[in-house]
Structures are given as structure tokens and as C-alpha cells.
Design an enzyme around this catalytic site. Structure first.
Site, PDB file in Angstrom:
ATOM      1  N   GLU A  76       1.047  -1.155   0.130  1.00 56.18           N
ATOM      2  CA  GLU A  76      -0.336  -0.295  -0.168  1.00 56.18           C
ATOM      3  C   GLU A  76       0.966   1.286  -0.049  1.00 56.18           C
ATOM      4  O   GLU A  76       0.509   2.082  -0.715  1.00 56.18           O
ATOM      5  CB  GLU A  76      -1.232   0.019   1.233  1.00 56.18           C
ATOM      6  CG  GLU A  76      -2.138  -1.009   1.359  1.00 56.18           C
ATOM      7  CD  GLU A  76      -2.696  -1.456   0.095  1.00 56.18           C
ATOM      8  OE1 GLU A  76      -2.879   0.570  -0.563  1.00 56.18           O
ATOM      9  OE2 GLU A  76      -4.028  -1.829  -0.587  1.00 56.18           O
ATOM     10  N   SER A 345     -47.989 -31.368 -12.552  1.00 53.65           N
ATOM     11  CA  SER A 345     -49.381 -31.303 -13.398  1.00 53.65           C
ATOM     12  C   SER A 345     -49.000 -29.515 -13.184  1.00 53.65           C
ATOM     13  O   SER A 345     -50.110 -28.769 -13.335  1.00 53.65           O
ATOM     14  CB  SER A 345     -50.318 -31.069 -12.983  1.00 53.65           C
ATOM     15  OG  SER A 345     -50.489 -33.229 -12.971  1.00 53.65           O
TER      16      SER A 345
END
Length: 669
Positions: A76, A345
Site C-alpha cells: 500500500e 401437473s
């Protein structure tokens, strides 16, 4: 922006910076802002949950692994101990690259600058915010030592998964304190702040390992570790645990809302965890609790391993009012409301809708007897009714749907064609792949409960389809609207067709129907359809009132296990309990009959117009002009002493444009 203007902007920036540096006295540092959690609320602004997960455990620097301290500095801010908060060399390099690109491509921020931003500033990227950042950076450097700044940074930086600070991150990903982090683990965590969501080892271990290698290589370049140490760290096996978010209410629904932010924003989780957003959703938290209770209470009467889902939608606008993706979020985060299963169904209404729109009527008759269809590249297909038998008599379409006769459905599918079934299912709301077989009418292609609820909602809404909605509005902590969504409606069916199919489905919950047993539970007009797959592996009930549509799925996650009961026996009672309790304070009303629809009493044995002498009759609705005109003579003829005379069959010719088999094997997207 021209090169000259960019140069002037840069020079002005440097002048302001010099003024700040030269100030003899600066205002004291303000107290840092505390991350504000986001609120997820329902459609009535009732709180569902807060998405804070601000998991932070402050520790002193000597409680953090030296490897972690080195790794974060290496990746960093490698000149952290040389500069005084602002690395002019790095800043000039980044500024040059940004000016060349005409946009911000490099940050050049030091650890102190990042800490200033995290403590005192928001995420906006403006010149004014940058100046404030530099001001606070200088203040931090004047006030604290380098070790204190590094300690504050490591306690505040966001590592993803809700973990703020290295101690919380170490416990979240590796289940250990920060002081015990290895070199390999430290390098992996140090790589997270750049993109926590992407590099999280619990969800993207490959990406995390690639980023870890970059950190380790940089540490070697800076002389922090040897090349041998780096090789050993890269080879060290790492098992990062996946964090399970715990949401007290509507967890499966909340998880979908959070997924929206993860997918839409690169920093979506950080926004949720710290930006104080208010996300107004379509959910009704009271209906949600009712749905959870209904699913749990009914399933508890069966095997404890059986699972299920319930999703409910307002058919008028597509609002998802309730979503239960399983019995226990803590045991399984798999959302069954969005998972595909064969509906059995429960898929038949799409067939019957296609047939009614093609010109068939509720009184059209089809014989239930053995029939075999050849199939290319497969054995012949011989449908049977549930249990393997036949009725050996004619059925009107309304009665066949009510009792869920499979043979009639397949014969009807042969008449209208599987392609037509697919088209209507698509238009009504089914988006999953559908296979163009005659057995499609019996629900052999997999769909999700959410799709089924949405598609049935098209019938409930008089032929107008509405897209399912999760989120209504997102506002930030200042009340500014970031996102807003409104219903998307489109007419896909004639209102008369939708009503006739609805009337046919109302018979399912009445005596003789496959869900007749719930008629005593639901004290309002409803329509719906049961579904039970072959070998009883899945059970469904999908149904609706004018105000609400809901789909219920029941099954084992292990698809080799059988539910062992029908949709009418297990899924329908869940649906009935939910609908009755959820709508108890809603005025009872029936489905509105559209203009151009007429009611007629028909004989169930032949579909002709009933007479005073007819014994087996039922009411049915028709598009005006298509209702039967010929009286049913079967009962009267039998009473005259001709019991052996066969019933009078319908003389209506089949509608034009139907009768094609249209059978294929391709999967239709």
C-alpha cells in the site's frame, strides 16, 4: 479538458497544498465518522434488518503479526516511513499518469491519506474532497507517530465480509487472532483492501492467491523477506472459511437484495455496511412471517429432512411480498424459491391457456384411453394417469384440469403442439429452458417457484404480465435517491381467456378437484393447481386470489428421495394456511368477469348444454358465442330405457390451426 487546463488545475492544486502546509496553526482534528449501517425496509417502511456487519476488534500494534505490518506497507505504501504523510514522488507519478489519461487511473495515496479518508471523509472523488484529505493527512502526521498511524490504519481499513480492521479480518477469514497470522495469510489479507469483494479468499481463492503473490514479490523487492520465504508462503495451503451472514428476518429475500448491490456496484458491500443507505423493498414483513410459519408448521408434520419454498407476489404490480427459500437459513443458504425443479401437473395451466386461446372451450371433450406416440430416437411414449390407469371416458377440459387427468393433457398437447405451450409459458413469465416434448404438458421441464408465481399472476391479473420486483427505492444517508424502480406491465393474454382459465382452475379446490381438501381452509374465491412429479419426488401447489398469488414447492434436496405424498396433500395445505392467514384482513372479492364472457351449465360427460334432466353438470364460462347450444340428451335418453346407448359426443369441429404434433427434442431457451 485541454492539456493547458489540466496543467493549470495541477498548479492550482499545488498552490493550495502549499498554503495548507505553511499554515502555522491548524484546527484540531474532528471526531471521525462512525460507519453507518444500511437499513432494509419493507414496502410499508417497516424495518426488516440492518446490514451493518461492522465487525471490528481494535488491537494494539504489538498484537498484530509483524508479517502483516510489513505486508500492508509493502503493497500500500512502501515509502511510508520516509514521507511525512504525502509522498510527493508517488503523487507526481500518479498525477502525471492521470493527466495523460484525462481521467483518474492511479491513486498515489499513502497509508496516512487512506486513513484520513476512512476516518473523516466520504467516498466521493472531487477536488474539494482531495484537498480535505490532504489537510487531514497533514494533521494526522503532526499529531501521531508512524507506528500509531499504522496501528490506526490496520484497525480501520476494510477487508471485506463486514470486517473492519485486521483483527476482525483474521478471525473472519482464518478463525485466528491477528498476532498469529502467518506470512502467507498476512500477504493474502494485505491484498484485500484494493478490492475486498473480488479478492476475498472465501469466495475467490484463485484471485486471492494471485494477489498474494504480488504482495510477496513486492516484499522480496523491498528486502523484507527472502525469495525462499516467498516461495514457501506461496506454497502454503490456505483454507479460508466462508462467512454465513445472519439475518433475523426474511433471510433468503435479504440475501437477494444484497446480491443486487454486489452485482451492481464494485464497492457494493462497503456501501451497504457503512454508507447508511435505506433500501425500500417490495416485501410485506407481516406476510413474510405468515409464509415462514405456514411452511414450517406443515413440514414439521412430515420428515424433518424434507424442505420447501414459498414465494408470493402481488399480481397487480409484481411486488414480491414474501419469499421463503427453505426451512432454516442457518442450516442451508440454498434458496429453493429460485431453484429449478420439475413442477408436475402445476405446469398444465399453460397448456390449457394455449388451448382456450386457440379456440377450444371449457366444454371441449377429450377421451381418456390408451394412446401411444412415436418418438424419434427414443421408445414410444404412452401416457397414463397418476397411478398408471385410465378412465375410459370423455372429459370436458374443465373437469380434466380439475382432476388433473394426464392422458387428456397429453392428447391436448398433441392437438395444440408443444411449441404453443412453450410460447404461452414464455409470454406468461416462465424463463427457464423448456424441452419441446409432449410430456412438457405434465411438467417435465424444470422451473422455479418464483417463475411459477409470476406466470400464474398473469392469469390473476386478467392477462397482464408483471415482472417480479424486489426493490422499490434506494436512498443515501442524505435522502438522495440512488435507484428507483416501478412496475413493468404488459398484456400477453386476452382478458376473456385469462378469466376462463381462472374459472377452470377454481374447480381444483372444489369437490372432485385435486385440492378439494383445502376448500374448508380458504374462505374466499381462489384458483390454483396441484403438481406431483413422477415417482412423487416433488410436490407443488400454485394458486391465487385477485389480490395475491403464491407458489409452494416441497421436496428433498437429495433428488433421489421421494416426498411420498401428492401436491394436494402437502403443498396445498401450506398454501391454504398462508393465504387464509395472510389475507384475513383483506376484503373478500371474486375475480371480475370481463365483458364478452358468458356462463353456461354443461353436462360433464359430453360438454353439451345441460337440461333439467341432466344429473352430472358443472358451470363453465365461455367467450360469448362459443357456449354449447345443443342440449345434453344422454341422461334423458337413458331414462327412456336405452342404458346401452353411448353418450352423445360433441359435434363441434376442432378449432382451425390446431392438430399439429410439432414434436421435437431441442431445448427451447
Amino acid at each position: 479538458m485541454s492539456r493547458k487546463n489540466r496543467f493549470l488545475l495541477f498548479m492550482g492544486f499545488i498552490i493550495i497544498l502549499n498554503i495548507l502546509v505553511g499554515c502555522g496553526s491548524m484546527a484540531p482534528l474532528e471526531p471521525p465518522d462512525v460507519p453507518t449501517p444500511s437499513r432494509i425496509v419493507d414496502a410499508n417502511n417497516k424495518l426488516i434488518t440492518t446490514v451493518s456487519q461492522v465487525n471490528t476488534i481494535p488491537v494494539k500494534l504489538d498484537q498484530i503479526s509483524p508479517y502483516m505490518q510489513q505486508a500492508i506497507v509493502a503493497i500500500e505504501d512502501d515509502r511510508f516511513y520516509q514521507h511525512h504523510g504525502i509522498d510527493f514522488r508517488g503523487l507526481a507519478r500518479a498525477m502525471y499518469q492521470n493527466l495523460r489519461a484525462g481521467q483518474i487511473t492511479q491513486g498515489g495515496s499513502t497509508i496516512t491519506q487512506q486513513l484520513a479518508k476512512n476516518l473523516y471523509l466520504g467516498p466521493e472523488r472531487t477536488l474539494g474532497r482531495k484537498i480535505k484529505e490532504l489537510y487531514y493527512t497533514l494533521q494526522l502526521e503532526r499529531t501521531y507517530t508512524k507506528k500509531e498511524i499504522l496501528n490506526m490504519y490496520l484497525n480501520h481499513v476494510y477487508f471485506g465480509q463486514g470486517a473492519y480492521g485486521v483483527e476482525a479480518a483474521a478471525r473472519t477469514y482464518f478463525d485466528k487472532p491477528a498476532k498469529d497470522l502467518t506470512l502467507a495469510e498476512s500477504a493474502m489479507l494485505a491484498g484485500l483492501p484494493r478490492a475486498p469483494s473480488y479478492y476475498a479468499p472465501s469466495t475467490n481463492l484463485k484471485g486471492a492467491k494471485e494477489r498474494q503473490a504480488i504482495v510477496l514479490n513486492r516484499m522480496v523487492e523491498l528486502g523484507m523477506i527472502s525469495a525462499q520465504q516467498a516461495r514457501q508462503a506461496k506454497a502454503e495451503p490456505i483454507e479460508a472459511k466462508a462467512k454465513t451472514e445472519h439475518f433475523q428476518q426474511a433471510p433468503y429475500f435479504v440475501a437477494e437484495v444484497i446480491k443486487h448491490f454486489k452485482q451492481k456496484y464494485a464497492n457494493g458491500m462497503e456501501m451497504l455496511y457503512s454508507s447508511g443507505l435505506t433500501i425500500q423493498t417490495t416485501l410485506d414483513i407481516d406476510l413474510q412471517r405468515t409464509a415462514e410459519r405456514a411452511l414450517s408448521q406443515v413440514l414439521n408434520k412430515f420428515n424433518p429432512e424434507i424442505n420447501g419454498a414459498l414465494v408470493a407476489i402481488d399480481p397487480k404490480n409484481g411486488y414480491i411480498k414474501a419469499m421463503v427459500g427453505g426451512r432454516d437459513w442457518q442450516q442451508s443458504q440454498f434458496n429453493r424459491a429460485l431453484a429449478r425443479s420439475q413442477p408436475g401437473s402445476a405446469f398444465k395451466p399453460f397448456l390449457y391457456t394455449a388451448a382456450i386461446d386457440a379456440g377450444y372451450t371449457a366444454a371441449s371433450t377429450v377421451m381418456c384411453d390408451p394412446v401411444t406416440y412415436p418418438q424419434s430416437g427414443a421408445p414410444p411414449y404412452t401416457p397414463t394417469d397418476h397411478g398408471g390407469g385410465y378412465h375410459y371416458r370423455q372429459f370436458t377440459l374443465k373437469e380434466a384440469l380439475a382432476i388433473s387427468d394426464n392422458v387428456v393433457a397429453v392428447k391436448l398437447a398433441d392437438m395444440v403442439g408443444p411449441g404453443a405451450i412453450i410460447r404461452y409459458a414464455r409470454e406468461m413469465g416462465i424463463e427457464s429452458p423448456l424441452r419441446s416434448y409432449l410430456s412438457l404438458a405434465l411438467g417435465t421441464s424444470e422451473v422455479t417457484p418464483l417463475e411459477m408465481a409470476s406466470a400464474y399472476g398473469t392469469l390473476a391479473n386478467g392477462g397482464i404480465r408483471t415482472k417480479p420486483l424486489y426493490i422499490l427505492k434506494v436512498t443515501d444517508s442524505n435522502g438522495r435517491v440512488l435507484e428507483e424502480y416501478s412496475p413493468k406491465l404488459s398484456r400477453v393474454l386476452d382478458a376473456k381467456v385469462a378469466y376462463i382459465v381462472t374459472d377452470m382452475l377454481k374447480a381444483v379446490t372444489k369437490p372432485g378437484g385435486t385440492a378439494a381438501q383445502i376448500s374448508w381452509q380458504v374462505k374466499r374465491p381462489v384458483a390454483g393447481k396441484t403438481g406431483t412429479t413422477e415417482k412423487d419426488t416433488n410436490a407443488w401447489f400454485v394458486g391465487y386470489s385477485p389480490e395475491l398469488v403464491a407458489a409452494v414447492y416441497v421436496g428433498y434436496d437429495d433428488k433421489n428421495k421421494k416426498v411420498g405424498v401428492t401436491g394436494g396433500e402437502i403443498a396445498a395445505p401450506i398454501w391454504a394456511q398462508f393465504m387464509q392467514e395472510g389475507l384475513k384482513d383483506v376484503e373478500v372479492r371474486d375475480f371480475a368477469v370481463p365483458d364478452g364472457v358468458v356462463k353456461e351449465e354443461i353436462c360433464t360427460n359430453d360438454g353439451l348444454k345441460a337440461t333439467p334432466l341432466s344429473s352430472r353438470t358443472m358451470e363453465a364460462y365461455f367467450i360469448s358465442g362459443t357456449e354449447p347450444k345443443v342440449p345434453c340428451l344422454g341422461d334423458w335418453w337413458n331414462q327412456l330405457g336405452n342404458p346401452d346407448q353411448p353418450p352423445v359426443e360433441s359435434t363441434e369441429p376442432p378449432p382451425a390451426g390446431v392438430g399439429e404434433i410439432g414434436q421435437g427434442v431441442e431445448t427451447v431457451p
